[in-house]
Design an enzyme around this catalytic site. Structure first.
Site, PDB file in Angstrom:
ATOM      1  N   HIS A 103      30.611  31.329  39.150  1.00 41.76           N
ATOM      2  CA  HIS A 103      29.419  30.478  39.243  1.00 41.76           C
ATOM      3  C   HIS A 103      29.028  30.247  40.707  1.00 41.76           C
ATOM      4  O   HIS A 103      28.715  29.124  41.129  1.00 41.76           O
ATOM      5  CB  HIS A 103      29.641  29.141  38.533  1.00 41.76           C
ATOM      6  CG  HIS A 103      28.382  28.554  37.990  1.00 41.76           C
ATOM      7  ND1 HIS A 103      28.302  27.979  36.743  1.00 41.76           N
ATOM      8  CD2 HIS A 103      27.124  28.468  38.506  1.00 41.76           C
ATOM      9  CE1 HIS A 103      27.066  27.543  36.522  1.00 41.76           C
ATOM     10  NE2 HIS A 103      26.338  27.833  37.573  1.00 41.76           N
ATOM     11  N   GLU A 126      33.855  26.450  32.048  1.00 40.58           N
ATOM     12  CA  GLU A 126      34.259  26.808  33.412  1.00 40.58           C
ATOM     13  C   GLU A 126      35.135  25.707  34.005  1.00 40.58           C
ATOM     14  O   GLU A 126      34.737  24.537  33.985  1.00 40.58           O
ATOM     15  CB  GLU A 126      33.013  27.010  34.279  1.00 40.58           C
ATOM     16  CG  GLU A 126      32.143  28.167  33.812  1.00 40.58           C
ATOM     17  CD  GLU A 126      30.816  28.250  34.569  1.00 40.58           C
ATOM     18  OE1 GLU A 126      30.571  27.398  35.450  1.00 40.58           O
ATOM     19  OE2 GLU A 126      30.031  29.152  34.269  1.00 40.58           O
ATOM     20  N   ARG A 181      22.951  30.927  32.598  1.00 38.61           N
ATOM     21  CA  ARG A 181      23.750  29.829  32.077  1.00 38.61           C
ATOM     22  C   ARG A 181      24.775  30.352  31.074  1.00 38.61           C
ATOM     23  O   ARG A 181      24.473  31.210  30.235  1.00 38.61           O
ATOM     24  CB  ARG A 181      22.849  28.788  31.387  1.00 38.61           C
ATOM     25  CG  ARG A 181      21.987  27.987  32.344  1.00 38.61           C
ATOM     26  CD  ARG A 181      22.829  27.010  33.162  1.00 38.61           C
ATOM     27  NE  ARG A 181      22.042  26.198  34.073  1.00 38.61           N
ATOM     28  CZ  ARG A 181      21.865  26.444  35.353  1.00 38.61           C
ATOM     29  NH1 ARG A 181      22.412  27.527  35.883  1.00 38.61           N
ATOM     30  NH2 ARG A 181      21.159  25.640  36.123  1.00 38.61           N
TER      31      ARG A 181
END
Length: 233
Positions: A199, A172, A142
Site C-alpha cells: 500500500h 492489511e 482499494r
C-alpha cells in the site's frame, strides 16, 4: 485528490510491465538455473504492441496510466460509466460498452475505481471468469474491490488469472491465508505471478510534500476566502 496521481499510475504501469514481461517470474526461477541459462524461457509472453490493456476507472489516475502505457504500443480500452462521452477521445483510449466487454478483450486489466457499495467485492468468481484466460490483473485502488483471497487463489491456481500485481489487499497487513503463505514461501506454483507492494503506490518524497502542502493551502484558502476546496458532501 490531486496528490500521488503520478506515483500510483507509475506503480500500476510497473506492475503491468513486470507481469507482462514476467520479470518476477524470471527472478524467482533463474536462481536455480545451473545450465542453459538463456534457454530457460518463461512462456507464454506476448508482445506488448499486440496486446490490449483494459483500464477500469478512467479518472485522474486511470488516464495518467493510459498516457504512460500508450508509448509501448498496446491497444487501450477503458470502462467508466461515470465519465461523460468524449473523455476517451481526449485521453486517447477506446471506450468499452460494458465491463464484461472490457474483461473479455483485455490481456491486462488495471483497476482505478472507487470503493463503493457498487464496486465492493467486484473481483469475484464471475469477474475472473469473464476475463480472457491467463490475463493479468493489477489493483492499485482499494483492497475491498477483491471479494476475498480465496477467489484470487482459485484463479491463480487454475491459470484463469495469469498474474496479479497489487498494492492493496482485503486486510492489511495480510493475515494467515494459503495464498499469502504460498507467496511468502516462494512456492513454485505461483512462479512469480503474485506480486504485492505494501500500500505504498502513492509514495514519493514529492507526493508526501504535496499531501501536506495542499492540505495547508486548503486551510489557508478557507480562512482567507471562506472557500472550502475539495469538500466531500
Amino acid at each position: 485528490p490531486d496528490y500521488g496521481v503520478e506515483e500510483i499510475a507509475a506503480t500500476a504501469a510497473a506492475h503491468i510491465l513486470n507481469l507482462w514481461r514476467r520479470i518476477s517470474a524470471y527472478d524467482q526461477a533463474c536462481r536455480g538455473y545451473r545450465s542453459g541459462w538463456a534457454q530457460n524461457i518463461q512462456k507464454p509472453i506476448a508482445r506488448l504492441s499486440e496486446g490490449t490493456l483494459g483500464v477500469v476507472g478512467t479518472g485522474r489516475i486511470g488516464t495518467a496510466l493510459i498516457g504512460l502505457m500508450k508509448p509501448f504500443g498496446c491497444r487501450v480500452i477503458g470502462f467508466d460509466k461515470y465519465q461523460p462521452p468524449g473523455c476517451e477521445r481526449g485521453a486517447g483510449y477506446k471506450r468499452a460498452a460494458s465491463l464484461k466487454e472490457l474483461l473479455a478483450a483485455s490481456d491486462a486489466i488495471s483497476l482505478h475505481c472507487l470503493l463503493t457499495e457498487e464496486t465492493a467485492g467486484m473481483v469475484d468468481e464471475a469477474f475472473l471468469g469473464a476475463m480472457k484466460p491467463g490475463a493479468i490483473l493489477v489493483n492499485t485502488a482499494r483492497g475491498g474491490l477483491f471479494k476475498n483471497l480465496d477467489v484470487i487463489e482459485a484463479g491463480l491456481r487454475s491459470g484463469q488469472l495469469g498474474g496479479l500485481g497489487t498494492d492493496v489487499l482485503p486486510a492489511e497487513p495480510p493475515g494467515e491465508h494459503p495464498l499469502i503463505d504460498a507467496w511468502r514461501g516462494f512456492e513454485p506454483w505461483l512462479k512469480g505471478r503474485l506480486v504485492i507492494t505494501p500500500h505504498t503506490a502513492y509514495y514519493s518524497e514529492s507526493a508526501l510534500y504535496d499531501m501536506r502542502h495542499k492540505a495547508a493551502e486548503t486551510v489557508v484558502l478557507f480562512f482567507n476566502t471562506n472557500e472550502l476546496r475539495n469538500r466531500i458532501v
